[in-house]
Design a protein around this motif. Structure first.
Motif, mmCIF file in Angstrom:
data_model
loop_
_atom_site.group_PDB
_atom_site.id
_atom_site.type_symbol
_atom_site.label_atom_id
_atom_site.label_comp_id
_atom_site.label_asym_id
_atom_site.label_seq_id
_atom_site.Cartn_x
_atom_site.Cartn_y
_atom_site.Cartn_z
ATOM 1 N N GLU A 46 0.823 -1.206 0.000
ATOM 2 C CA GLU A 46 0.000 0.000 0.000
ATOM 3 C C GLU A 46 0.860 1.260 0.000
ATOM 4 O OE1 GLU A 46 -2.818 -0.230 3.176
ATOM 5 O OE2 GLU A 46 -3.799 -2.032 2.375
ATOM 6 N N ALA A 47 1.948 1.232 0.768
ATOM 7 C CA ALA A 47 2.821 2.409 0.852
ATOM 8 C C ALA A 47 3.575 2.645 -0.453
ATOM 9 C CB ALA A 47 3.797 2.244 2.010
ATOM 10 N N THR A 48 4.094 1.580 -1.053
ATOM 11 C CA THR A 48 4.831 1.737 -2.313
ATOM 12 C C THR A 48 3.894 2.091 -3.460
ATOM 13 O OG1 THR A 48 4.735 -0.676 -2.642
ATOM 14 C CG2 THR A 48 6.742 0.229 -1.651
ATOM 15 N N THR A 49 2.659 1.638 -3.380
ATOM 16 C CA THR A 49 1.674 2.021 -4.396
ATOM 17 C C THR A 49 1.441 3.526 -4.372
ATOM 18 O OG1 THR A 49 0.548 -0.117 -4.436
ATOM 19 C CG2 THR A 49 -0.752 1.807 -5.076
ATOM 20 N N LEU A 50 1.339 4.090 -3.177
ATOM 21 C CA LEU A 50 1.169 5.548 -3.062
ATOM 22 C C LEU A 50 2.324 6.260 -3.758
ATOM 23 C CD1 LEU A 50 -0.326 8.001 -1.773
ATOM 24 C CD2 LEU A 50 1.235 7.748 0.175
ATOM 25 N N HIS A 51 3.551 5.802 -3.508
ATOM 26 C CA HIS A 51 4.733 6.418 -4.126
ATOM 27 C C HIS A 51 4.710 6.283 -5.644
ATOM 28 C CE1 HIS A 51 8.803 6.149 -5.841
ATOM 29 N NE2 HIS A 51 9.066 7.160 -5.034
ATOM 30 N N ASP A 52 4.511 5.051 -6.127
ATOM 31 C CA ASP A 52 4.611 4.804 -7.563
ATOM 32 C C ASP A 52 3.487 5.488 -8.344
ATOM 33 O OD1 ASP A 52 6.857 3.318 -7.104
ATOM 34 O OD2 ASP A 52 5.858 1.373 -7.245
ATOM 35 N N ALA A 54 2.032 8.277 -7.530
ATOM 36 C CA ALA A 54 2.343 9.708 -7.580
ATOM 37 C C ALA A 54 3.419 9.986 -8.626
ATOM 38 C CB ALA A 54 2.802 10.192 -6.203
ATOM 39 N N VAL A 55 4.472 9.167 -8.652
ATOM 40 C CA VAL A 55 5.540 9.359 -9.637
ATOM 41 C C VAL A 55 4.998 9.202 -11.053
ATOM 42 C CG1 VAL A 55 7.706 8.425 -10.523
ATOM 43 C CG2 VAL A 55 7.378 8.678 -8.058
ATOM 44 N N MET A 56 4.186 8.194 -11.264
ATOM 45 C CA MET A 56 3.617 7.952 -12.593
ATOM 46 C C MET A 56 2.792 9.135 -13.074
ATOM 47 S SD MET A 56 1.183 4.769 -13.832
ATOM 48 C CE MET A 56 -0.246 5.369 -12.914
ATOM 49 N N ASN A 57 2.103 9.782 -12.145
ATOM 50 C CA ASN A 57 1.246 10.915 -12.497
ATOM 51 C C ASN A 57 1.926 12.266 -12.293
ATOM 52 O OD1 ASN A 57 -1.635 9.844 -13.158
ATOM 53 N ND2 ASN A 57 -0.957 8.620 -11.415
ATOM 54 N N GLU A 58 3.241 12.213 -12.037
ATOM 55 C CA GLU A 58 4.063 13.416 -11.899
ATOM 56 C C GLU A 58 3.538 14.359 -10.823
ATOM 57 O OE1 GLU A 58 4.309 15.072 -15.838
ATOM 58 O OE2 GLU A 58 5.733 13.545 -16.513
ATOM 59 N N THR A 59 3.137 13.752 -9.697
ATOM 60 C CA THR A 59 2.727 14.523 -8.538
ATOM 61 C C THR A 59 3.715 14.257 -7.406
ATOM 62 O OG1 THR A 59 1.236 12.761 -7.811
ATOM 63 C CG2 THR A 59 0.307 14.492 -9.187
ATOM 64 N N THR A 60 3.589 15.013 -6.340
ATOM 65 C CA THR A 60 4.549 14.932 -5.239
ATOM 66 C C THR A 60 4.038 14.057 -4.110
ATOM 67 O OG1 THR A 60 5.362 17.156 -5.746
ATOM 68 C CG2 THR A 60 5.872 16.274 -3.572
ATOM 69 N N VAL A 61 4.911 13.211 -3.614
ATOM 70 C CA VAL A 61 4.599 12.411 -2.430
ATOM 71 C C VAL A 61 5.870 12.322 -1.604
ATOM 72 C CG1 VAL A 61 5.158 10.196 -3.512
ATOM 73 C CG2 VAL A 61 3.561 10.259 -1.600
ATOM 74 N N SER A 62 5.733 12.363 -0.294
ATOM 75 C CA SER A 62 6.902 12.324 0.585
ATOM 76 C C SER A 62 7.025 10.962 1.249
ATOM 77 C CB SER A 62 6.785 13.401 1.666
ATOM 78 O OG SER A 62 5.730 13.094 2.566
ATOM 79 N N LEU A 63 8.204 10.704 1.803
ATOM 80 C CA LEU A 63 8.385 9.474 2.572
ATOM 81 C C LEU A 63 7.472 9.450 3.783
ATOM 82 C CD1 LEU A 63 12.252 8.864 2.502
ATOM 83 C CD2 LEU A 63 10.468 7.339 1.629
ATOM 84 N N ASP A 64 7.234 10.618 4.369
ATOM 85 C CA ASP A 64 6.315 10.696 5.511
ATOM 86 C C ASP A 64 4.921 10.225 5.109
ATOM 87 O OD1 ASP A 64 8.243 11.582 7.239
ATOM 88 O OD2 ASP A 64 7.705 13.711 7.066
ATOM 89 N N ASP A 65 4.500 10.594 3.897
ATOM 90 C CA ASP A 65 3.191 10.151 3.411
ATOM 91 C C ASP A 65 3.153 8.630 3.285
ATOM 92 O OD1 ASP A 65 2.287 12.792 3.148
ATOM 93 O OD2 ASP A 65 3.039 12.945 1.095
ATOM 94 N N CYS A 66 4.227 8.058 2.740
ATOM 95 C CA CYS A 66 4.305 6.598 2.596
ATOM 96 C C CYS A 66 4.316 5.924 3.963
ATOM 97 C CB CYS A 66 5.550 6.212 1.803
ATOM 98 S SG CYS A 66 5.557 6.792 0.086
ATOM 99 N N ASP A 67 5.066 6.495 4.902
ATOM 100 C CA ASP A 67 5.126 5.935 6.249
ATOM 101 C C ASP A 67 3.753 5.947 6.911
ATOM 102 O OD1 ASP A 67 7.833 5.393 6.124
ATOM 103 O OD2 ASP A 67 8.438 7.247 7.141
ATOM 104 N N THR A 68 2.993 7.002 6.685
ATOM 105 C CA THR A 68 1.658 7.105 7.277
ATOM 106 C C THR A 68 0.765 5.976 6.799
ATOM 107 O OG1 THR A 68 1.807 9.522 7.499
ATOM 108 C CG2 THR A 68 -0.398 8.559 7.461
#
Length: 266
Positions: A46-52, A54-68
């Motif tokens: 779930e956390a890596t999906t949030l990251h990937d 966001a990257v695919m859609n060229e939006t910003t996501v932080s490690l804190d967001d993934c940790d949450t």
């Protein structure tokens, strides 16, 4: 004519490993709590999906967001969890480390065009099966070809030298490739990729790597002179051949709801 059996792509390997266990879980609906290691794997997904995504859609996501996302999935699970194999604090600490390792060692090397793609159900009327599932990743190879990818976590997912364990994942990767071709309406010719993350408790035991499975649909579809695995799955389901496999590595009360009463263990 009987309606096709609906089968999730992620469960097909279990059907071949032990049809009796598959029937107990997927037809009779008897389930066991997921183990702590399994829940940690879900949280990492779930956390890596949030990251990937966001990257695919060229939006910003932080490690804190993934940790949450990771922490919430571990400490507030939406399913019953048996934490005897690992505790929640260990799962959180290990999960945080593996998210960072995945992002630094794997995600930056992949060009994803699809993240958690829910595929339309695919009915194979000739063998009486309807396949369903969500495709973890669809990536574009350097040569322009497309392929599917799947994150796998576990104690032996990836060795210290970066070698990823691909054995045993071919059936699942073949079904995901078939579903992805159906969803995209084009061929996926690149190898299926396994993104392996080893869940060691310390940094020394935490590894990440990418393994490949060429032509993942070959065993599923067969050829002119031999039936593929999907044909055999259809025969098992159509004829109710739910025999047990007492030599399965998952033949235990921890993994099978029917273990205590299974006649095939005698």
């Amino acid at each position: 004519m009987n309606a096709p059996f609906s089968i999730r792509a992620s469960s097909l390997s279990e059907l071949f490993d032990c049809p009796a266990r598959w029937e107990t879980k997927n037809v009779l609906g008897r389930r066991l709590p997921i183990g702590g290691a399994g829940r940690m794997g879900t949280a990492i997904h779930e956390a890596t999906t949030l990251h990937d995504y966001a990257v695919m859609n060229e939006t910003t996501v932080s490690l804190d967001d993934c940790d949450t996302v990771l922490v919430d999935a571990i400490w507030n699970p939406n399913e019953d969890v048996d934490w005897t194999d690992t505790d929640q604090q260990t799962a959180e600490t290990t999960g945080r480390a593996l998210i960072r390792k995945y992002i630094s060692d794997i995600a930056g090397t992949q060009h994803y065009i699809g993240v958690e793609v829910r595929a339309e159900a695919l009915t194979l009327a000739d063998i009486g099966i309807t396949l369903t599932g969500t495709i973890d990743r669809i990536y574009q190879h350097d040569n322009g070809q497309l392929g599917i990818g799947d994150i796998k976590t576990g104690k032996t997912a990836c060795s210290a030298d970066g070698t990823v364990k691909t054995a045993g994942h071919g059936v699942q990767m073949g079904v995901y490739t078939l579903l992805a071709e159906h969803a995209l309406n084009e061929q996926l010719l690149a190898p299926a990729r396994i993104y392996g993350l080893t869940t060691g408790k310390t940094a020394k035991g935490q590894h990440a790597g990418v393994g490949e499975i060429p032509d993942p649909m070959d065993a599923l579809l067969g050829s002119d002179d031999r039936h593929g695995l999907l044909h055999h799955a259809g025969q098992i389901l159509k004829n109710g051949l739910f025999y047990g496999n007492p030599k399965s590595t998952l033949c235990s009360a921890k993994f099978c709801p029917a273990h205590q009463t299974c006649p095939f263990r005698k």
